[in-house]
Write a protein that holds these residues in place. Structure first.
Motif, PDB file in Angstrom:
ATOM      1  N   GLU A  26      10.340  35.108  -0.981  1.00 56.06           N
ATOM      2  CA  GLU A  26       8.959  34.746  -1.476  1.00 56.06           C
ATOM      3  C   GLU A  26       8.496  33.480  -1.500  1.00 56.06           C
ATOM      4  O   GLU A  26       7.505  32.915  -1.225  1.00 56.06           O
ATOM      5  N   ASP A  27       9.750  32.404  -1.856  1.00 55.18           N
ATOM      6  CA  ASP A  27       9.522  31.078  -1.995  1.00 55.18           C
ATOM      7  C   ASP A  27       9.472  30.792  -0.507  1.00 55.18           C
ATOM      8  O   ASP A  27       8.547  29.632  -0.210  1.00 55.18           O
ATOM      9  N   MET A  28      10.101  30.946   0.395  1.00 53.96           N
ATOM     10  CA  MET A  28       9.849  30.641   1.806  1.00 53.96           C
ATOM     11  C   MET A  28       8.387  30.989   2.168  1.00 53.96           C
ATOM     12  O   MET A  28       7.842  29.950   3.130  1.00 53.96           O
ATOM     13  N   ALA A  29       7.935  31.925   2.067  1.00 57.67           N
ATOM     14  CA  ALA A  29       6.738  32.547   2.539  1.00 57.67           C
ATOM     15  C   ALA A  29       5.442  31.481   1.628  1.00 57.67           C
ATOM     16  O   ALA A  29       4.468  31.449   2.498  1.00 57.67           O
ATOM     17  N   GLU A  30       5.668  31.009   0.638  1.00 61.39           N
ATOM     18  CA  GLU A  30       4.639  30.469  -0.175  1.00 61.39           C
ATOM     19  C   GLU A  30       4.550  28.735   0.324  1.00 61.39           C
ATOM     20  O   GLU A  30       3.792  28.139   0.193  1.00 61.39           O
ATOM     21  N   MET A  31       5.945  28.345   0.648  1.00 64.35           N
ATOM     22  CA  MET A  31       5.948  26.784   1.149  1.00 64.35           C
ATOM     23  C   MET A  31       4.845  26.473   1.980  1.00 64.35           C
ATOM     24  O   MET A  31       4.766  27.300   3.235  1.00 64.35           O
ATOM     25  N   SER A  32       4.164  25.319   2.052  1.00 66.90           N
ATOM     26  CA  SER A  32       3.306  24.841   3.121  1.00 66.90           C
ATOM     27  C   SER A  32       4.446  23.930   4.119  1.00 66.90           C
ATOM     28  O   SER A  32       5.528  23.807   3.544  1.00 66.90           O
ATOM     29  N   LEU A  33       3.751  23.854   5.123  1.00 65.02           N
ATOM     30  CA  LEU A  33       4.768  23.177   6.292  1.00 65.02           C
ATOM     31  C   LEU A  33       5.160  21.932   5.806  1.00 65.02           C
ATOM     32  O   LEU A  33       6.244  21.302   5.944  1.00 65.02           O
ATOM     33  N   GLU A  34       4.225  21.081   5.130  1.00 61.96           N
ATOM     34  CA  GLU A  34       4.778  19.635   4.490  1.00 61.96           C
ATOM     35  C   GLU A  34       5.846  19.975   3.450  1.00 61.96           C
ATOM     36  O   GLU A  34       6.703  19.205   3.444  1.00 61.96           O
ATOM     37  N   GLU A  35       5.575  20.871   2.454  1.00 64.29           N
ATOM     38  CA  GLU A  35       6.640  21.088   1.552  1.00 64.29           C
ATOM     39  C   GLU A  35       7.848  21.403   2.236  1.00 64.29           C
ATOM     40  O   GLU A  35       9.040  20.798   1.666  1.00 64.29           O
ATOM     41  N   TRP A  36       8.102  22.158   3.266  1.00 66.03           N
ATOM     42  CA  TRP A  36       9.274  22.456   3.836  1.00 66.03           C
ATOM     43  C   TRP A  36      10.010  21.398   4.500  1.00 66.03           C
ATOM     44  O   TRP A  36      11.057  21.101   4.587  1.00 66.03           O
ATOM     45  N   GLU A  37       8.988  20.515   5.277  1.00 66.24           N
ATOM     46  CA  GLU A  37       9.564  19.230   5.949  1.00 66.24           C
ATOM     47  C   GLU A  37      10.328  18.331   4.838  1.00 66.24           C
ATOM     48  O   GLU A  37      11.137  17.946   5.208  1.00 66.24           O
TER      49      GLU A  37
END
Length: 262
Positions: A39-50
């Protein structure tokens, strides 16, 4: 680390370091990486992931497979994940295979993952966390993480069930006794004072309530026992389908017999 869900574009590397640090702090405050899930992975934006998963600091190779294996086996041992985990070698490349009766995931040394089903959903966040140097992977548990089918019991609440059975039986017997006493009074088999005779209907009412309550408790216990039996049998069947008992891998797993365990 390659991951089909992580995208191909990220935060501009020329962005001010202060901006990146501020965003990293916001991500750290927003997400609990000790309990990071799908669920956290799906919520993350691209910028947050990077920002959260800096490619320059990702752990890859055999070390990543070791960390993922330890983390998965720990989660299996505490019953958070249902899967069999194996180290395999395909085409000369070490890999990690996790599979159950309904899905699988193959982890590659570069961190990419392929598969399907709930196992893939459970493995992806594990790989993401294990690739981070800051994440503390639990120690590898000893022995098999999944029990053998014949080791699965039909529930651990036997003492509670017996206690409830006793309570139910006492109420049923008490209710029957009161109803019999009411019948004896009404039929005149037992001679009693008029005041007691007048209160006989109340005795029948209380006896009926005791009897109904006792039956209700016994039905609850019977249903609990039956449910435990069905759940245990279903779990045994899942273990057998996953090959825990036979050692055979499911047919849908894209791993040939020639692929050897490490």
């Amino acid at each position: 680390m390659a991951d089909s869900d992580s995208g191909t574009e990220g935060v501009d590397d020329d962005a001010p370091e202060k901006s990146r640090e501020e965003l990293r702090r916001e991500v750290d405050d927003k997400y609990d990486f000790e309990n990071f899930g799908p669920e956290d992975m799906a919520e993350m934006s691209l910028e947050e992931w990077e920002v959260a998963f800096d490619p320059d600091s990702w752990i890859t190779g055999t070390e990543l497979l070791d960390r993922v294996e330890a983390d998965l086996k720990h989660r299996i041992a505490i019953r958070e994940v249902f899967a069999v985990v194996e180290r395999i070698t395909r085409d000369g490349e070490p890999q990690l295979a996790a599979y159950s009766d309904e899905g699988y995931a193959i982890v590659y040394p570069d961190g990419s993952v392929e598969g399907r089903g709930t196992v893939l959903r459970d493995v992806k966040p594990t790989v993401a966390l294990a690739s981070m140097d800051e994440y503390e992977v639990p120690e590898m548990p000893e022995g098999g993480q999944l029990p053998q089918p014949d080791e699965v019991t039909e529930g651990s609440g036997e003492l509670g069930n017996k206690l409830m059975q006793t309570i139910g039986a006492i109420h049923v017997l008490g209710g029957i006794g009161m109803i019999i006493a009411w019948l004896l009074i009404v039929l005149g088999v037992v001679g009693v004072a008029d005041s007691i005779r007048d209160g006989a209907p109340l005795l029948a009412l209380v006896g009926g309530a005791f009897f109904v309550f006792g039956l209700f408790v016994l039905l609850i216990v019977a249903n609990a026992r039956l449910s435990d039996r069905f759940r245990s049998e279903e779990y045994r069947n899942r273990l057998r389908s996953a090959g825990v008992e036979s050692g055979m891998r499911p047919d849908f797993l894209p791993v040939d017999e020639k692929d050897q365990d490490d």
